[in-house]
Design a protein around this motif. Sequence first.
Motif, PDB file in Angstrom:
ATOM      1  N   MET A   1       0.837  -0.858  -0.307  1.00  0.00           N
ATOM      2  CA  MET A   1      -0.155   0.259  -0.250  1.00  0.00           C
ATOM      3  C   MET A   1       0.799   1.696   0.022  1.00  0.00           C
ATOM      4  SD  MET A   1      -2.434   1.665   2.970  1.00  0.00           S
ATOM      5  CE  MET A   1      -4.392  -0.014   2.417  1.00  0.00           C
ATOM      6  N   CYS A   2       0.319   2.453  -1.316  1.00  0.00           N
ATOM      7  CA  CYS A   2       1.975   3.765  -0.746  1.00  0.00           C
ATOM      8  C   CYS A   2       0.224   4.612  -0.261  1.00  0.00           C
ATOM      9  CB  CYS A   2       1.961   3.637  -2.166  1.00  0.00           C
ATOM     10  SG  CYS A   2       2.535   5.530  -2.517  1.00  0.00           S
ATOM     11  N   THR A   3       1.338   5.062   0.952  1.00  0.00           N
ATOM     12  CA  THR A   3       0.075   6.069   1.117  1.00  0.00           C
ATOM     13  C   THR A   3       0.886   7.135   1.412  1.00  0.00           C
ATOM     14  OG1 THR A   3       1.040   5.809   3.400  1.00  0.00           O
ATOM     15  CG2 THR A   3      -0.992   4.317   2.570  1.00  0.00           C
ATOM     16  N   ASP A   4       2.034   7.290   0.426  1.00  0.00           N
ATOM     17  CA  ASP A   4       2.660   8.578   0.623  1.00  0.00           C
ATOM     18  C   ASP A   4       3.959   8.567  -0.620  1.00  0.00           C
ATOM     19  OD1 ASP A   4       5.217  10.690   1.798  1.00  0.00           O
ATOM     20  OD2 ASP A   4       5.591   9.403   3.289  1.00  0.00           O
ATOM     21  N   TYR A   5       3.689  10.322  -1.315  1.00  0.00           N
ATOM     22  CA  TYR A   5       4.370   9.664  -2.299  1.00  0.00           C
ATOM     23  C   TYR A   5       5.599  11.877  -2.897  1.00  0.00           C
ATOM     24  CZ  TYR A   5       0.235  11.845  -4.990  1.00  0.00           C
ATOM     25  OH  TYR A   5      -0.124  12.903  -5.464  1.00  0.00           O
ATOM     26  N   GLU A   6       6.073  11.342  -3.711  1.00  0.00           N
ATOM     27  CA  GLU A   6       6.268  12.603  -4.074  1.00  0.00           C
ATOM     28  C   GLU A   6       5.588  13.378  -5.178  1.00  0.00           C
ATOM     29  OE1 GLU A   6      11.057  13.734  -4.169  1.00  0.00           O
ATOM     30  OE2 GLU A   6      10.780  12.419  -2.248  1.00  0.00           O
ATOM     31  N   PRO A   7       5.045  14.249  -5.039  1.00  0.00           N
ATOM     32  CA  PRO A   7       4.296  14.011  -6.403  1.00  0.00           C
ATOM     33  C   PRO A   7       5.056  15.365  -7.465  1.00  0.00           C
ATOM     34  CG  PRO A   7       3.062  16.125  -5.035  1.00  0.00           C
ATOM     35  CD  PRO A   7       4.063  15.214  -4.282  1.00  0.00           C
ATOM     36  N   ALA A   8       5.427  14.832  -8.806  1.00  0.00           N
ATOM     37  CA  ALA A   8       6.219  15.413  -9.569  1.00  0.00           C
ATOM     38  C   ALA A   8       6.089  17.004  -9.862  1.00  0.00           C
ATOM     39  CB  ALA A   8       5.950  15.144 -11.039  1.00  0.00           C
ATOM     40  N   GLN A   9       6.772  17.782  -9.651  1.00  0.00           N
ATOM     41  CA  GLN A   9       6.741  19.360  -9.314  1.00  0.00           C
ATOM     42  C   GLN A   9       6.564  19.925 -10.900  1.00  0.00           C
ATOM     43  OE1 GLN A   9       6.018  20.867  -6.206  1.00  0.00           O
ATOM     44  NE2 GLN A   9       5.585  18.847  -5.955  1.00  0.00           N
ATOM     45  N   VAL A  21       1.197  22.081 -17.590  1.00  0.00           N
ATOM     46  CA  VAL A  21       2.034  22.939 -16.465  1.00  0.00           C
ATOM     47  C   VAL A  21       1.547  22.830 -15.365  1.00  0.00           C
ATOM     48  CG1 VAL A  21       3.714  23.763 -15.273  1.00  0.00           C
ATOM     49  CG2 VAL A  21       4.102  22.924 -17.559  1.00  0.00           C
ATOM     50  N   PRO A  22       0.807  22.207 -14.253  1.00  0.00           N
ATOM     51  CA  PRO A  22       0.467  22.822 -12.997  1.00  0.00           C
ATOM     52  C   PRO A  22      -0.351  24.267 -12.856  1.00  0.00           C
ATOM     53  CG  PRO A  22       0.782  21.053 -12.483  1.00  0.00           C
ATOM     54  CD  PRO A  22       2.006  21.184 -13.337  1.00  0.00           C
ATOM     55  N   GLN A  23      -1.410  24.689 -12.419  1.00  0.00           N
ATOM     56  CA  GLN A  23      -1.483  25.749 -12.543  1.00  0.00           C
ATOM     57  C   GLN A  23      -1.870  26.528 -10.913  1.00  0.00           C
ATOM     58  OE1 GLN A  23       0.011  28.522 -14.589  1.00  0.00           O
ATOM     59  NE2 GLN A  23       0.108  26.732 -16.060  1.00  0.00           N
ATOM     60  N   PHE A  24      -1.243  25.195  -9.331  1.00  0.00           N
ATOM     61  CA  PHE A  24      -1.829  25.266  -8.115  1.00  0.00           C
ATOM     62  C   PHE A  24      -0.605  24.968  -7.922  1.00  0.00           C
ATOM     63  CE2 PHE A  24      -3.167  21.902 -10.327  1.00  0.00           C
ATOM     64  CZ  PHE A  24      -3.707  20.568  -9.647  1.00  0.00           C
ATOM     65  N   GLU A  25      -0.643  25.146  -6.230  1.00  0.00           N
ATOM     66  CA  GLU A  25       0.466  25.397  -5.419  1.00  0.00           C
ATOM     67  C   GLU A  25      -0.276  24.091  -4.315  1.00  0.00           C
ATOM     68  OE1 GLU A  25       0.663  28.425  -2.983  1.00  0.00           O
ATOM     69  OE2 GLU A  25       1.388  29.490  -4.676  1.00  0.00           O
ATOM     70  N   TYR A  26       0.820  22.889  -4.578  1.00  0.00           N
ATOM     71  CA  TYR A  26       0.639  21.319  -3.989  1.00  0.00           C
ATOM     72  C   TYR A  26       1.541  20.865  -3.311  1.00  0.00           C
ATOM     73  CZ  TYR A  26       2.088  19.777  -8.119  1.00  0.00           C
ATOM     74  OH  TYR A  26       3.254  19.700  -9.396  1.00  0.00           O
ATOM     75  N   PRO A  27       1.948  20.692  -2.114  1.00  0.00           N
ATOM     76  CA  PRO A  27       3.066  20.114  -1.270  1.00  0.00           C
ATOM     77  C   PRO A  27       4.119  18.966  -1.864  1.00  0.00           C
ATOM     78  CG  PRO A  27       0.912  18.642  -0.607  1.00  0.00           C
ATOM     79  CD  PRO A  27       0.511  20.020  -1.127  1.00  0.00           C
ATOM     80  N   ARG A  28       5.218  19.103  -1.574  1.00  0.00           N
ATOM     81  CA  ARG A  28       6.343  18.529  -1.913  1.00  0.00           C
ATOM     82  C   ARG A  28       5.728  17.157  -1.953  1.00  0.00           C
ATOM     83  NH1 ARG A  28       9.871  20.626  -4.575  1.00  0.00           N
ATOM     84  NH2 ARG A  28       9.791  22.419  -4.811  1.00  0.00           N
ATOM     85  N   GLU A  29       5.250  17.063  -0.642  1.00  0.00           N
ATOM     86  CA  GLU A  29       4.888  15.518  -0.395  1.00  0.00           C
ATOM     87  C   GLU A  29       3.091  15.054  -0.398  1.00  0.00           C
ATOM     88  OE1 GLU A  29       6.763  11.938   2.642  1.00  0.00           O
ATOM     89  OE2 GLU A  29       8.147  14.040   2.274  1.00  0.00           O
ATOM     90  N   THR A  30       2.999  14.160  -0.498  1.00  0.00           N
ATOM     91  CA  THR A  30       1.817  14.011  -0.024  1.00  0.00           C
ATOM     92  C   THR A  30       1.457  13.012   0.388  1.00  0.00           C
ATOM     93  OG1 THR A  30       1.089  14.851  -2.655  1.00  0.00           O
ATOM     94  CG2 THR A  30      -0.991  13.892  -1.855  1.00  0.00           C
ATOM     95  N   TYR A  31       0.375  13.457   1.483  1.00  0.00           N
ATOM     96  CA  TYR A  31      -0.855  12.193   2.168  1.00  0.00           C
ATOM     97  C   TYR A  31      -2.178  12.168   1.894  1.00  0.00           C
ATOM     98  CZ  TYR A  31       4.250  12.382   4.585  1.00  0.00           C
ATOM     99  OH  TYR A  31       5.706  11.866   5.041  1.00  0.00           O
TER     100      TYR A  31
END
Length: 225
Positions: A1-9, A21-31
């Motif tokens: 199970m993957c519950t934690d990852y780094e979305p591509a910036q 390219v995303p036009q919104f902010e998001y964290p460097r690590e996703t839970y």
Amino acid sequence: MCTDYEPAQPDLFEAFTDFPVPQFEYPRETYKDYVAPILRMTAGERSTDPATFGMVPRKHIPPGVKVFDTMNARAETIGEKRSFSGAWKKLQLCLIPCSRFYEPNYETGKPVRWRIGMANGRPLAIAGLWRAWDDPEGPTLSFTMLTVNADSHPLMKRFHRPGAEKRSVVIVRPEDYGDWLCSRSTDEARSFLNLYPAEEMKAEAYPLPPRKPKGGDSDAGSFLE
């Protein structure tokens, strides 16, 4: 199970050809319940959209119902499980742009956080499902990662608790992005749900920094599986 990852910036999105390219902010690590980008086909066009990690966000679990996790969907049962079957039958397929993902390794006798990615250092895309919600603030999206059995995989069988079934997210090759998203049937979509070759992946121990308990001086750390 993957519950934690780094979305591509955004600066890495050249790896996902023709997706905006995303036009919104998001964290460097996703839970769980964090917002991150997903890649979709929308009205025949490639789109990059913000979505919540977990097919059923916590705020949509009815009062009195025990909180449950939907960050991952087992490929073997996606057509049967209520949380995923509707999106699967409607072919609401997505890609999850990712730099690396994390899994617990118990080879030392204790859970050690490991970081997993591509051997060439390039971002990867994980196969997923999405669904839409009508929230008070307007329409929103959520997503889940698809997983397959990894008991025989040279790398991914090293993760998760001893005795537990080994699972792996499904990594889609760049040349298959369009075909996956445009699958015309669930049988065609299933043809993409395979393990990725271990020799093209890289994994290394990457534990979280020790945390001090409130009111104490201990250096005890923890990993949540």
